[in-house]
Design an enzyme around this catalytic site. Structure first.
Site: not given
Length: 308
Positions: A3, A156, A163, A166, A172
């Site tokens: 991370e 995205c 789209c 998705c 959305c």
């Protein structure tokens, strides 16, 4: 560790560094016991060097104060060196399944489109974080966080979002309203200033290089570097020692987060008995260009005729 390495850096860039780090220091106690210079050398080229210094500080705190075990809660993680809100949220959610909100650039993009938020970044960050927090489940928060981040990274995307495939397309708002690719909006970036500097590559007759370790605080902190001047609009030439310094043809150009840098490079062959109050002489057998940050390696490459 992953991370921290992935902060403002892509997976493709981080992968080999992560593999080397965990191979050399497989536990947090191993990393805590490592020499500062060894860790900084392994980090060389990855950029944002404060991350490496904080990673080492964090490992030492976890090893000495927490028995080698990371605290499990967001609040406790946030107290560790180098651990900010995103990293604390990611560790607590993914590693310990705590219901912590995780917001990176991918999540910001997804939230801005799902809720059709026109406020430009970075001003929109608090609003997007609250929207992401409201969706974070009490169970399997880590799985949810990774799913949203992966959605932003693979579907995205910043340009040409897919789209049609998705899983969130029906809810959305941006898909039924504006062009999703127009979100999130961003405030105009300020032009980066250009700074200049002088850098000196001195090599003793036995091949040893004159190098210095940068102070822990500040740009390139803790890294092995060539001596040089300050970096500003009108720097003053500051050779580390008196010598017949010759300027190399060409220059080093490098871009940092907040400015562009142009360096003039000088070289000299130094007598064997040269004494220095700046830095120290590193034997040629111990010198590895890879231990230096990218801008310093560019200077070395220029002197070798291998600069791109």
């Amino acid at each position: 560790m992953s991370e921290v390495m992935l902060q403002q850096t892509t997976v493709a860039t981080v992968r080999d560094y992560f593999t080397r780090f965990v191979g050399k220091w497989p536990t947090v106690d191993d990393l805590a016991a490592a020499e500062d210079g060894d860790v900084m050398a392994e980090w060389a080229g990855l950029g944002y060097y404060a991350r490496a210094r904080n990673l080492l500080k964090c490992a030492r705190v976890v090893s000495s104060d927490h028995g080698g075990q990371f605290p499990r809660t967001y609040e406790a993680l946030l107290k560790l060196p180098g651990i900010g809100p995103y990293t604390a949220g990611a560790i607590s959610a993914i590693a310990f399944d705590q219901s912590s909100v995780v917001v990176d650039g991918n999540v910001e993009r997804v939230m801005s489109r799902v809720y059709e938020i026109y406020t430009p970044l970075p001003a929109a960050k608090p609003e997007l974080t609250e929207l992401a927090k409201a969706l974070t489940p009490s169970k399997r928060a880590g799985d949810y966080a990774q799913a949203v981040m992966d959605l932003g990274a693979t579907i995205c995307t910043p340009k040409s979002p897919a789209c049609g495939i998705c899983p969130w397309h029906r809810g959305c708002k941006a898909r039924t309203g504006t062009n999703p690719a127009e979100l999130p909006r961003k405030s105009p970036k300020k032009a980066k200033p250009i700074r200049h500097g002088y850098i000196y590559l001195g090599q003793r007759q036995d091949g040893a290089y004159l190098v210095e370790r940068r102070p822990d605080k500040g740009l390139l902190g803790g890294m092995l570097c060539w001596p040089g001047s300050d970096w500003n609009d009108a720097p003053t030439p500051t050779p580390p020692i008196a010598a017949d310094w010759q300027e190399e043809a060409g220059e080093v150009r490098h871009t940092f987060t907040h400015f562009h840098l142009i360096l003039r490079v000088f070289t000299a062959i130094l007598p064997q008995n040269t004494q220095t109050e700046v830095g120290y002489f590193l034997p040629r057998s111990e010198f590895r260009p890879a231990d230096m940050p990218t801008v310093m390696r560019k200077a070395f490459d220029l002197t070798q005729g291998t600069a791109e």
